[in-house]
Design an enzyme around this catalytic site. Sequence first.
Site, short mmCIF file in Angstrom:
data_model
loop_
_atom_site.label_atom_id
_atom_site.label_comp_id
_atom_site.label_asym_id
_atom_site.label_seq_id
_atom_site.Cartn_x
_atom_site.Cartn_y
_atom_site.Cartn_z
N GLY A 27 0.81 -1.22 0.00
CA GLY A 27 0.00 0.00 0.00
C GLY A 27 0.83 1.26 0.00
O GLY A 27 2.07 1.23 0.08
N ASP A 60 -2.20 -13.75 4.90
CA ASP A 60 -3.54 -13.37 5.30
C ASP A 60 -3.49 -13.05 6.79
O ASP A 60 -3.38 -13.94 7.64
CB ASP A 60 -4.51 -14.52 5.03
CG ASP A 60 -5.93 -14.22 5.48
OD1 ASP A 60 -6.16 -13.11 6.04
OD2 ASP A 60 -6.81 -15.08 5.28
N ALA A 84 -4.67 -2.05 6.55
CA ALA A 84 -5.98 -1.66 7.09
C ALA A 84 -6.94 -1.43 5.94
O ALA A 84 -6.53 -1.18 4.81
CB ALA A 84 -5.87 -0.39 7.93
N THR A 125 -5.57 6.70 13.14
CA THR A 125 -6.14 7.77 12.32
C THR A 125 -6.70 8.91 13.17
O THR A 125 -7.10 8.71 14.32
CB THR A 125 -7.29 7.20 11.45
OG1 THR A 125 -7.95 8.26 10.75
CG2 THR A 125 -8.34 6.49 12.30
N ASP A 126 -6.76 10.10 12.57
CA ASP A 126 -7.41 11.25 13.21
C ASP A 126 -8.93 11.05 13.28
O ASP A 126 -9.62 11.75 14.02
CB ASP A 126 -7.09 12.54 12.46
CG ASP A 126 -7.52 12.52 10.99
OD1 ASP A 126 -7.66 11.42 10.42
OD2 ASP A 126 -7.72 13.60 10.42
N TYR A 148 -15.29 3.18 10.31
CA TYR A 148 -13.84 3.21 10.14
C TYR A 148 -13.15 3.72 11.41
O TYR A 148 -12.25 3.08 11.95
CB TYR A 148 -13.47 4.07 8.93
CG TYR A 148 -12.00 4.39 8.84
CD1 TYR A 148 -11.06 3.37 8.65
CD2 TYR A 148 -11.54 5.70 8.96
CE1 TYR A 148 -9.70 3.66 8.58
CE2 TYR A 148 -10.18 5.98 8.88
CZ TYR A 148 -9.27 4.97 8.70
OH TYR A 148 -7.94 5.24 8.64
N LYS A 152 -10.69 1.57 14.00
CA LYS A 152 -9.30 1.93 14.28
C LYS A 152 -9.09 2.21 15.77
O LYS A 152 -8.05 1.88 16.34
CB LYS A 152 -8.89 3.14 13.43
CG LYS A 152 -8.85 2.86 11.94
CD LYS A 152 -7.84 1.78 11.57
CE LYS A 152 -6.41 2.26 11.68
NZ LYS A 152 -5.45 1.19 11.28
#
Length: 325
Positions: A27, A60, A84, A125-126, A148, A152
């Site tokens: 990614g 996986d 993610a 994440t924010d 989401y 997280k």
Amino acid sequence: MPGLGSACSQEELLVGAPRVLVTGATGLLGRAVCREFHSAGWTVIGTGYRRARPRLLRCDLTDEDAVRGLLHEYKPDVIVHCAAERRPDVMERHTEAAVNLNVHATSTLAKEAATCGALFLYISTDYVFDGRNPPYGEDDSPNPLNVYGRSKLEGERETLRHCPGAVVLRVPVLFGEVESVTESVVTSLYLKVQEASEESCTLDHVLQRFPTDARDVAAVCRKLSERARQDLSIRGIFHFSGKEQMTKYEMAVAIAQAFNLPSSHLIPLTEQPAASALRPINSQLNCSRLELLNLSVEPRPFTSAIIDCLWPFTPDKRWRQTVFH
């Protein structure tokens, strides 16, 4: 070993070098993290799944036996967990599969990291914040608005519950050296900019973002990892973010200006756009903890960073030479 396919021989591992295992190495952020650690002399073991490719391991992460076998075989000193599901609207529709990756796989990795003594660095994440009272420090109470953000946040809690010495790094929307323009919501705005000859294009001018270069995040991950291996007080939650506050509309205008393209067809939309996932209005992160510990980096200016990322996609590949020489 179920769920695990090897593409990296033991002979390739650098003797004596610290080892980092990077999940989600195919990614946007994972690639940047692999490059950063490799350039600093680490042995890098990268994993992917759907987009696995040569020199990376196919694993996986929702297969506990595969994860356990992977860590037992490669014995990493550090695990940087970038893998993610990051698309909020997708998560609203496919909650179970996304939670399996964002929560359950994180829990497994944290348990196994604690067992094998590896430093575990979890990328968060924010979006764990609701955006109503920025800027947010590490100790401020999370209140995610969508699946989401909730997944997280649960991943953070699983990380710190199973691996108390772990590091959690919260970051905002990322862009960087993309393989396709659509790989980041930031670089995908280039497509809107290019629609100048067609009809006008409305873009969100409500939600405040802090676009952040994945290369800067990767550098912070390396600095955190190096310090945390020497100093056990480096643990818990940290924030890192770009400093420029921009809506999608402002980002698109900046991209247009950077490439000397027209922007008059871009129309600011001043009502919050309809989407299946609610998003915070302004989830600005206070990054002073990293800065006080001298573990931060100065974020790259948006304009120069976006030129770096997008010039390979310009119609005239000589563009960069004519501009920079």
